[in-house]
Design an enzyme around this catalytic site. Sequence first.
Site, PDB file in Angstrom:
ATOM      1  CE  LYS A  81      -3.863   2.046   2.708  1.00 23.58           C
ATOM      2  NZ  LYS A  81      -4.616   1.907   3.925  1.00 23.58           N
ATOM      3  CB  SER A 156      -8.143   3.490   3.017  1.00 19.36           C
ATOM      4  OG  SER A 156      -7.295   3.020   4.114  1.00 19.36           O
ATOM      5  CB  SER A 180      -7.974   0.669   6.280  1.00 19.00           C
ATOM      6  OG  SER A 180      -8.779   1.861   5.743  1.00 19.00           O
TER       7      SER A 180
HETATM    8  N1  GLN Z   1     -12.922   3.828   6.865  1.00 18.33           N
HETATM    9  C1  GLN Z   1     -12.120   4.534   8.168  1.00 18.33           C
HETATM   10  C2  GLN Z   1     -11.588   5.818   8.045  1.00 18.33           C
HETATM   11  O1  GLN Z   1     -11.873   6.160   7.037  1.00 18.33           O
HETATM   12  C3  GLN Z   1     -10.889   3.497   8.375  1.00 18.33           C
HETATM   13  C4  GLN Z   1      -9.889   3.839   7.704  1.00 18.33           C
HETATM   14  C5  GLN Z   1      -8.579   2.949   7.960  1.00 18.33           C
HETATM   15  O2  GLN Z   1      -8.619   1.900   8.442  1.00 18.33           O
HETATM   16  N2  GLN Z   1      -7.323   3.665   7.511  1.00 18.33           N
HETATM   17  O3  GLN Z   1     -11.108   6.216   8.814  1.00 18.33           O
END
Ligand code: GLN
Length: 478
Positions: A81, A156, A180
């Site tokens: 990532k 994400s 994420s």
């Molecule tokens: N969807 C969550 C957020 O937007 C988690 C994102 C993540 O785990 N980086 O914060």
Amino acid sequence: MSIELGKLTIGGVREGLKSRAFSAEELASEALRSAGEQNATTNAYLTFCPELALEAARRVDQAIAAGENPGPLAGVPIAVKDVIVTEGLRTTCGSRLLEHYIPPYSATAIHRLEGAGGVIIGKTNCDEFAMGSSNENSAFGPVHNPVAPDRVPGGSSGGSAAAVASGTVVAALGSDTGGSVRQPASFCGVVGVTPTYGRVSRYGLVAYASSLDHIAPFARNVKDAALLLEAIAGRDPRDSTSADAPVPDYAAALDGKVKGKRIGLPREYFQSLASETGDLIMTAVDVLKRLGCEPVEISLPATDYAIATYYIIATAEASSNLARFDGVRYTTRSEKAESLISMYRNTRGEGFGAECKRRIMLGTYVLSAGYYDAYYLKAQKVRHLIAQDFAKAFETVDAIVTPVSPFPAFKIGEKVDDPLAMYLSDIYTITGSLAGIPCMSVPAGVTADGLPVGMQILTRHFDESGMFRLAHAYEQAA
Ligand code: GLN
């Protein structure tokens, strides 16, 4: 020679290299070729690194030829990532601000992967600074779910999930702050693991919300995820929050018995489920029952406050962490800069996408003098209650099973104009993050439309072995 990359596991790579069915270099070339080809459909990768990949693969081939141990991940094609820094290799965090950023160092997890013989083929698309649940917040366009290209892969870490699901790599690294890794794993039908907070060094993970951030593996099966975690876990003097706890042999722990294990089903997680997701999870619970596990209904009463708590703490930390992107150090600088203040303002105004701006503003607000006690301090107290809920539950159960997401992958564009609806989709993943416990998503079947649904397994702090064992037993039986 044909390599079926989409079916290869870490063990399969080891066998193939040993039997000389392929060399590490041939495997890396095939991964680069297939990833390049599929990117036109998925947009999963932002950067490929053919030279670095082929060089790493040749080192593996040379080690094998010399009769040396090439490492536990020898020759395994891996995607990373783009929020994890890689020396000499562009790292964008899905942001315009870092479009041209070449880090001068690599994350500890990257050093460990490379040391284990892993072959990184490229960096994957993601929501900007890991903020999002659909991968639609990337400055470089959304990722398309390989299972259903008109749908999101989750976020994400959507690019990493898609890279594994589409068979371009054997495994990938993502980052998980509030779900994420688990949610995209669920949406794409792969395994995603969030270890205990501190299990893997965060050194070199670009910070979103430091008290919640994890580097976390994706793989096509539980064993591979366990092997990948084992390779990157462990104390790192460069991250004071990394835990000084020995790293067990996770793969060896997979075959232990699960009979008699008590599995908690939190009633708060099964109330408002889209029926197909709920049905699939209950079918998975039946499989666990057949394996001799004992499901018990439990309650995690603070769950109702989790979304509010998470989005206060995460945005507060983000507003502070993202202050460093100011046009002075690593970021692209605005052309419109008559004074220092206007340079900051224009650089950040032009560079950050809407979601980052929303979170910086929200985070700044909850930390501001008049509101700190009302919001941030209160949220910290509720975080403690959420962690206590889990601690109490684990006095009577060995693991907790829940859905990962209330619904399967949604359509691209469906929720993008409604940030609150997007935040609410994180309801089942953020509680484990706030408690800092290990949690993972394991594929639990597909809906009538063929959309994957993941089952979440959560265990006590540092009991990744117990979590993997249960997931593995389920995977074998299902
Ligand atoms: N969807 C969550 C957020 O937007 C988690 C994102 C993540 O785990 N980086 O914060």
